[in-house]
Design a protein around this motif. Structure first.
Motif, PDB file in Angstrom:
ATOM      1  N   THR A   2       0.832  -1.190   0.000  1.00 45.23           N
ATOM      2  CA  THR A   2       0.000   0.000   0.000  1.00 45.23           C
ATOM      3  C   THR A   2       0.871   1.247   0.000  1.00 45.23           C
ATOM      4  OG1 THR A   2      -0.134  -0.121   2.396  1.00 45.23           O
ATOM      5  CG2 THR A   2      -1.981  -1.041   1.164  1.00 45.23           C
ATOM      6  N   SER A   3       0.403   2.253  -0.683  1.00 45.76           N
ATOM      7  CA  SER A   3       1.153   3.499  -0.743  1.00 45.76           C
ATOM      8  C   SER A   3       0.859   4.326   0.506  1.00 45.76           C
ATOM      9  CB  SER A   3       0.762   4.278  -1.997  1.00 45.76           C
ATOM     10  OG  SER A   3      -0.529   4.825  -1.845  1.00 45.76           O
ATOM     11  N   PRO A   4       1.748   5.256   0.839  1.00 45.46           N
ATOM     12  CA  PRO A   4       1.495   6.123   1.993  1.00 45.46           C
ATOM     13  C   PRO A   4       0.203   6.930   1.825  1.00 45.46           C
ATOM     14  CG  PRO A   4       3.774   6.339   1.267  1.00 45.46           C
ATOM     15  CD  PRO A   4       3.058   5.483   0.247  1.00 45.46           C
ATOM     16  N   LEU A   5      -0.145   7.241   0.589  1.00 41.55           N
ATOM     17  CA  LEU A   5      -1.380   7.984   0.326  1.00 41.55           C
ATOM     18  C   LEU A   5      -2.601   7.182   0.757  1.00 41.55           C
ATOM     19  CD1 LEU A   5      -2.503  10.605  -0.826  1.00 41.55           C
ATOM     20  CD2 LEU A   5      -2.509   9.527  -3.072  1.00 41.55           C
ATOM     21  N   SER A   6      -2.538   5.860   0.642  1.00 43.57           N
ATOM     22  CA  SER A   6      -3.647   5.004   1.055  1.00 43.57           C
ATOM     23  C   SER A   6      -3.971   5.161   2.532  1.00 43.57           C
ATOM     24  CB  SER A   6      -3.331   3.534   0.768  1.00 43.57           C
ATOM     25  OG  SER A   6      -3.192   3.318  -0.605  1.00 43.57           O
ATOM     26  N   ALA A   7      -2.965   5.363   3.342  1.00 44.00           N
ATOM     27  CA  ALA A   7      -3.185   5.538   4.778  1.00 44.00           C
ATOM     28  C   ALA A   7      -4.055   6.762   5.058  1.00 44.00           C
ATOM     29  CB  ALA A   7      -1.849   5.668   5.498  1.00 44.00           C
ATOM     30  N   TYR A   8      -4.001   7.747   4.177  1.00 40.91           N
ATOM     31  CA  TYR A   8      -4.816   8.949   4.328  1.00 40.91           C
ATOM     32  C   TYR A   8      -6.185   8.802   3.665  1.00 40.91           C
ATOM     33  CZ  TYR A   8      -0.680  11.367   6.013  1.00 40.91           C
ATOM     34  OH  TYR A   8       0.408  11.750   6.761  1.00 40.91           O
ATOM     35  N   LEU A   9      -6.245   8.077   2.548  1.00 41.48           N
ATOM     36  CA  LEU A   9      -7.480   8.024   1.760  1.00 41.48           C
ATOM     37  C   LEU A   9      -8.437   6.906   2.164  1.00 41.48           C
ATOM     38  CD1 LEU A   9      -6.098   8.839  -1.796  1.00 41.48           C
ATOM     39  CD2 LEU A   9      -7.185  10.373  -0.143  1.00 41.48           C
ATOM     40  N   ILE A  10      -7.922   5.753   2.568  1.00 41.57           N
ATOM     41  CA  ILE A  10      -8.795   4.634   2.923  1.00 41.57           C
ATOM     42  C   ILE A  10      -9.722   4.992   4.085  1.00 41.57           C
ATOM     43  CG2 ILE A  10      -8.849   2.271   3.845  1.00 41.57           C
ATOM     44  CD1 ILE A  10      -6.465   1.659   1.987  1.00 41.57           C
ATOM     45  N   PRO A  11      -9.235   5.608   5.161  1.00 41.81           N
ATOM     46  CA  PRO A  11     -10.167   5.986   6.234  1.00 41.81           C
ATOM     47  C   PRO A  11     -11.260   6.940   5.761  1.00 41.81           C
ATOM     48  CG  PRO A  11      -7.905   6.134   7.009  1.00 41.81           C
ATOM     49  CD  PRO A  11      -7.846   5.905   5.531  1.00 41.81           C
ATOM     50  N   ILE A  12     -10.911   7.863   4.887  1.00 44.95           N
ATOM     51  CA  ILE A  12     -11.905   8.808   4.370  1.00 44.95           C
ATOM     52  C   ILE A  12     -12.941   8.075   3.531  1.00 44.95           C
ATOM     53  CG2 ILE A  12     -12.244  10.780   2.822  1.00 44.95           C
ATOM     54  CD1 ILE A  12      -9.525  11.843   3.870  1.00 44.95           C
ATOM     55  N   ALA A  13     -12.504   7.155   2.679  1.00 42.72           N
ATOM     56  CA  ALA A  13     -13.443   6.385   1.864  1.00 42.72           C
ATOM     57  C   ALA A  13     -14.385   5.563   2.740  1.00 42.72           C
ATOM     58  CB  ALA A  13     -12.680   5.480   0.898  1.00 42.72           C
ATOM     59  N   LEU A  14     -13.842   4.937   3.762  1.00 47.34           N
ATOM     60  CA  LEU A  14     -14.683   4.155   4.683  1.00 47.34           C
ATOM     61  C   LEU A  14     -15.673   5.056   5.413  1.00 47.34           C
ATOM     62  CD1 LEU A  14     -12.056   1.687   6.193  1.00 47.34           C
ATOM     63  CD2 LEU A  14     -13.946   1.110   4.649  1.00 47.34           C
ATOM     64  N   LEU A  15     -15.253   6.244   5.804  1.00 51.62           N
ATOM     65  CA  LEU A  15     -16.157   7.169   6.473  1.00 51.62           C
ATOM     66  C   LEU A  15     -17.271   7.651   5.543  1.00 51.62           C
ATOM     67  CD1 LEU A  15     -13.694   9.275   8.656  1.00 51.62           C
ATOM     68  CD2 LEU A  15     -15.451   7.674   9.462  1.00 51.62           C
ATOM     69  N   VAL A  16     -16.964   7.832   4.272  1.00 45.40           N
ATOM     70  CA  VAL A  16     -18.006   8.220   3.308  1.00 45.40           C
ATOM     71  C   VAL A  16     -19.066   7.131   3.221  1.00 45.40           C
ATOM     72  CG1 VAL A  16     -18.500   8.650   0.862  1.00 45.40           C
ATOM     73  CG2 VAL A  16     -16.558   9.795   1.956  1.00 45.40           C
ATOM     74  N   VAL A  17     -18.641   5.887   3.031  1.00 46.83           N
ATOM     75  CA  VAL A  17     -19.598   4.785   2.902  1.00 46.83           C
ATOM     76  C   VAL A  17     -20.369   4.596   4.212  1.00 46.83           C
ATOM     77  CG1 VAL A  17     -19.898   2.333   2.396  1.00 46.83           C
ATOM     78  CG2 VAL A  17     -18.216   3.675   1.115  1.00 46.83           C
ATOM     79  N   SER A  18     -19.680   4.693   5.344  1.00 46.68           N
ATOM     80  CA  SER A  18     -20.365   4.530   6.631  1.00 46.68           C
ATOM     81  C   SER A  18     -21.419   5.617   6.825  1.00 46.68           C
ATOM     82  CB  SER A  18     -19.373   4.523   7.792  1.00 46.68           C
ATOM     83  OG  SER A  18     -18.914   5.812   8.097  1.00 46.68           O
ATOM     84  N   ASN A  19     -21.130   6.829   6.382  1.00 46.92           N
ATOM     85  CA  ASN A  19     -22.099   7.907   6.525  1.00 46.92           C
ATOM     86  C   ASN A  19     -23.296   7.755   5.606  1.00 46.92           C
ATOM     87  OD1 ASN A  19     -21.571  10.325   8.420  1.00 46.92           O
ATOM     88  ND2 ASN A  19     -19.560   9.585   7.805  1.00 46.92           N
ATOM     89  N   VAL A  20     -23.120   7.110   4.474  1.00 44.33           N
ATOM     90  CA  VAL A  20     -24.275   6.806   3.618  1.00 44.33           C
ATOM     91  C   VAL A  20     -25.223   5.881   4.375  1.00 44.33           C
ATOM     92  CG1 VAL A  20     -25.009   5.634   1.501  1.00 44.33           C
ATOM     93  CG2 VAL A  20     -23.068   7.223   1.443  1.00 44.33           C
ATOM     94  N   PHE A  21     -24.674   4.851   5.014  1.00 43.27           N
ATOM     95  CA  PHE A  21     -25.512   3.947   5.808  1.00 43.27           C
ATOM     96  C   PHE A  21     -26.188   4.685   6.969  1.00 43.27           C
ATOM     97  CE2 PHE A  21     -23.100   0.470   3.812  1.00 43.27           C
ATOM     98  CZ  PHE A  21     -24.148  -0.400   3.523  1.00 43.27           C
ATOM     99  N   MET A  22     -25.447   5.528   7.673  1.00 42.11           N
ATOM    100  CA  MET A  22     -26.018   6.198   8.837  1.00 42.11           C
ATOM    101  C   MET A  22     -27.084   7.199   8.430  1.00 42.11           C
ATOM    102  SD  MET A  22     -25.689   5.609  11.873  1.00 42.11           S
ATOM    103  CE  MET A  22     -26.424   6.168  13.365  1.00 42.11           C
TER     104      MET A  22
END
Length: 116
Positions: A2-22
């Motif tokens: 994984t690239s260092p950029l993934s460490a910043y982007l994966i949490p944001i992507a997960l938060l976007v999807v989680s907020n759609v559910f919420m």
């Protein structure tokens, strides 16, 4: 690998999807006012379960690269953005100028959180 950029982007992507559910869990039922409240609560609780399954790992991973205040700020900005889209597309309530002004103030607050 994984690239260092993934460490910043994966949490944001997960938060976007989680907020759609919420957002769906909290507001889907507004179009179904005759549905019994117990049914609404149980269905919403089921949707919220998936939100937690995404938000908890997002925050745990995100804490490796963001402070707690930054994670909370990211989550709030995502929540409001998802809500505006949901409200416009699902509930038919388009954002107003007051919404835009409010978001501007929130963006200003986020700037100060991330400013360092």
């Amino acid at each position: 690998m994984t690239s260092p950029l993934s460490a910043y982007l994966i949490p944001i992507a997960l938060l976007v999807v989680s907020n759609v559910f919420m957002t769906a869990a909290w507001y889907w039922h507004l179009k179904f006012t005759t549905t019994p409240i117990l049914t609404v609560v149980l269905l919403s609780w089921g949707l919220a379960f998936f939100e937690y399954c995404l938000a908890v790992p997002a925050n745990r991973m995100g804490y490796a690269v963001y402070s707690a205040a930054q994670l909370k700020t990211i989550q709030e900005v995502i929540t409001l953005t998802v809500f505006v889209v949901f409200s416009a597309l699902y509930l038919g309530q388009s954002p107003t100028w007051n919404t835009a002004i409010g978001f501007g103030f929130i963006a200003l607050g986020a700037y100060f959180i991330f400013r360092g």
